[in-house]
Write a protein that holds these residues in place. Structure first.
Motif, PDB file in Angstrom:
ATOM      1  N   THR A  65       0.854  -1.192   0.000  1.00 61.29           N
ATOM      2  CA  THR A  65       0.000   0.000   0.000  1.00 61.29           C
ATOM      3  C   THR A  65       0.886   1.236   0.000  1.00 61.29           C
ATOM      4  N   ALA A 138       4.514   0.113  -6.319  1.00 64.47           N
ATOM      5  CA  ALA A 138       3.464   0.840  -5.602  1.00 64.47           C
ATOM      6  C   ALA A 138       3.606   2.341  -5.772  1.00 64.47           C
ATOM      7  N   LEU A 186      -3.791   1.305  -9.428  1.00 63.52           N
ATOM      8  CA  LEU A 186      -2.454   0.774  -9.200  1.00 63.52           C
ATOM      9  C   LEU A 186      -2.174  -0.399 -10.118  1.00 63.52           C
TER      10      LEU A 186
END
Length: 362
Positions: A65, A138, A186
């Motif tokens: 994340t 990420a 993403l």
């Protein structure tokens, strides 16, 4: 291999290495071509059908994340009992970055009243189950840039809680897509992310679990979970054996187009067994590096790694020990192969070596 990355003496909890970017592929299943036809079945053509590499649950960007914390540049006055790790926890900056900014050397002893410069920037706290490549994806940055900006050293072992300074830019967020607007999520950025063999060798190893500072726990039985580091082989001095026999289609070094070949390409009919060139441990087995399609990397110890690309089938899993001459898969034309062949590389301390100088005369 070079020593482990900077480990702050006396103040490091048991580190947990990040998870491998690729899940270990499942054990191969028997293909239809391997089943003999029954008398009632029509005879198939003698021409072999191209075998497609089995799709596997490979690495995905969702493992990480993008929640980096932005830290302003400042100064910190050391308090009694402070450790460098503790200062990093209080300020949000990486302890390694603080050490570099202040010219601190092991054992990183601090004294009360000492003024430390806290380098500003965006810091990502490494969580259990993360890899260098997954962190890079990420944030949409190159793993090699993270290595450089953090002064990481081989073999680039990350630890749980380590704060990595990120290259410039802003964290990528994943807003919920609207019915009328395609997702700019993403996953889309991850799909555009490109990795190569060097990325796997430097950013694909999961964070090692240390029983105590400086002691890495032994690997678990195979097939190895993706969040456990592979066992490292001992010393290796050769020799290597041919992974298969065939005409050399392309040799090591610059080709006609000027592009460098980091290995050799060997002609091989689809389905030819690929054999391990030496004893070792499988460091990667999958098809996430588009150019090579089905790819197996085997580490042999003493910095040696062998690579086998364009496989149509992979018969080993990450963390599996293999013996010299053991079949690890079948050749094919996956990836960017224009014809059936095996792409074979040897690397010493990540530097490509001409395989012809290490292999016996054909």
């Amino acid at each position: 291999m070079a020593p482990l990355p900077l480990l702050l003496a006396g103040c490091i909890p048991a580190p947990v290495q990040d998870s491998a970017p690729y899940a270990a592929p499942p054990a191969p299943t028997q293909t239809a071509s391997a089943i003999p036809p029954s008398p009632s079945m029509p005879q198939q053509s003698a021409k072999p059908e191209p075998q497609m590499i089995e799709r596997k649950p490979v690495w995905t960007a969702q493992q990480v994340t993008a929640n980096a914390r932005t830290v302003a540049a400042s100064s910190y006055s050391v308090q009694p009992g402070d450790t460098l790790r503790g200062v990093g926890n209080r300020t949000g900056a990486g302890s390694e970055a603080i050490a570099r900014a202040n010219g601190l050397q092991p054992p990183y002893a601090l004294r009360p009243g000492q003024s430390l410069s806290i380098p500003g920037g965006r810091y990502h706290a490494v969580a259990e189950g993360e890899t260098g490549i997954a962190i890079a994806v990420a944030y949409g940055v190159r793993w090699s840039d993270i290595v450089e900006i953090n002064g990481l050293s081989e073999p680039y072992v990350l630890r749980r809680g380590q704060r990595l300074l990120l290259p410039g830019g802003t964290p990528f967020s994943s807003p919920a897509p609207s019915p009328r607007q395609p997702s700019t999520s993403l996953e889309r950025r991850a799909a555009a992310f490109r990795i190569d063999i060097d990325d796997v060798l430097t950013g694909g190893q999961p964070a090692a679990i240390e029983d105590k500072p400086g002691t890495v726990a032994k690997a678990q039985p195979r097939p190895l979970p993706s969040n456990v580091p592979i066992a490292q082989p001992g010393t290796f001095s050769g020799p290597f054996a041919w992974p298969l026999k065939g005409n050399i289609l392309a040799r090591f070094g610059p080709g006609e187009s000027g592009a460098k070949n980091n290995g050799i390409d060997i002609a091989a009919a689809i389905g030819t067994p690929i054999k391990a060139a030496a004893d070792g441990v499988v460091a990667y087995a999958g098809d996430s590096i588009a150019v090579f399609g089905g790819l197996v990397l085997v580490t042999h110890g003493s910095g040696w790694v062998s690579a086998y690309g364009h496989a149509s089938r992979i018969d080993v899993v990450r963390g599996q020990k293999v013996r010299k001459g053991q079949v690890i898969g079948l050749s094919g034309d996956t990836g960017y192969a224009s014809k059936p062949k095996l792409h074979f590389e040897l690397r010493k301390d990540r530097v490509p070596i001409d395989p012809m100088t290490q292999l016996p005369n054909p």
